[in-house]
Scaffold this motif. Structure first.
Motif, mmCIF file in Angstrom:
data_model
loop_
_atom_site.group_PDB
_atom_site.id
_atom_site.type_symbol
_atom_site.label_atom_id
_atom_site.label_comp_id
_atom_site.label_asym_id
_atom_site.label_seq_id
_atom_site.Cartn_x
_atom_site.Cartn_y
_atom_site.Cartn_z
ATOM 1 N N GLY A 185 48.830 46.526 33.220
ATOM 2 C CA GLY A 185 48.414 45.135 33.270
ATOM 3 C C GLY A 185 47.931 44.793 34.671
ATOM 4 O O GLY A 185 48.247 45.491 35.633
ATOM 5 N N ARG B 14 48.177 41.635 25.285
ATOM 6 C CA ARG B 14 46.856 42.163 24.944
ATOM 7 C C ARG B 14 46.455 41.582 23.592
ATOM 8 O O ARG B 14 47.289 41.398 22.719
ATOM 9 C CB ARG B 14 46.884 43.686 24.888
ATOM 10 C CG ARG B 14 47.092 44.296 26.262
ATOM 11 C CD ARG B 14 46.936 45.803 26.189
ATOM 12 N NE ARG B 14 47.036 46.380 27.499
ATOM 13 C CZ ARG B 14 45.992 46.770 28.219
ATOM 14 N NH1 ARG B 14 44.763 46.618 27.761
ATOM 15 N NH2 ARG B 14 46.165 47.316 29.400
ATOM 16 N N GLU C 11 43.268 41.926 28.001
ATOM 17 C CA GLU C 11 44.462 41.269 28.524
ATOM 18 C C GLU C 11 44.273 39.755 28.451
ATOM 19 O O GLU C 11 43.268 39.227 28.903
ATOM 20 C CB GLU C 11 44.701 41.697 29.969
ATOM 21 C CG GLU C 11 45.976 41.124 30.546
ATOM 22 C CD GLU C 11 46.200 41.559 31.977
ATOM 23 O OE1 GLU C 11 46.086 40.696 32.863
ATOM 24 O OE2 GLU C 11 46.470 42.757 32.205
#
Length: 140
Positions: A58, A97, A105
């Motif tokens: 991330g 997500r 994302e």
């Protein structure tokens, strides 16, 4: 279990071979999503973390950290808050997500995030850097 060949010469390739059932990416550690939490809200799930790695990153994560992934579907269109907690020494990163493990994302934060979702929209919640133990994900 990921090379497109029947390595043990039984005619079964990769995840179709029962010998690969516990291997990545067929269903062992690293499987994404690891669990489907349905569409319940409010939701509070314990013991979601274990020492697995799904190889996702991330924007606010710590690359290479242990991760756990879960699927959740928004029952109605509105803003949802996701909170991940655990021992005081743990500061897990949480990111969402859109739709699938490889989806875009939607948000990324340490501990808590809020995001607007459409009715029926599925997200993959990725919890990173928590290690093994008794942790909790809440969605409200």
């Amino acid at each position: 279990c990921t090379n497109g060949a029947a390595d043990d010469f039984d005619g079964l390739v990769d995840c179709a071979d029962p010998d690969c059932a516990a291997a990545r990416p067929c269903g062992g550690p690293g499987r994404c999503p690891g669990r489907d939490l349905g569409a319940t809200v409010p939701l509070s799930e314990l013991n979601l973390f274990s020492a697995v790695d799904s190889d996702l990153d991330g924007s606010c994560g710590r690359a290479g950290d242990v991760e756990v992934t879960v699927r959740w579907t928004a029952p109605t269109a509105r803003r949802y808050t996701f909170v991940v907690g655990g021992p005081a020494s743990s500061r897990p990163v949480l990111y969402l997500r859109d739709g699938a493990c490889a989806g875009a994302e939607l948000a990324c934060a340490v501990g808590e995030l809020s995001v607007d979702l459409a009715a029926g929209q599925t997200v993959i919640a990725v919890m990173e850097g928590a290690g093994a133990g008794c942790h909790q994900l809440s969605i409200r």
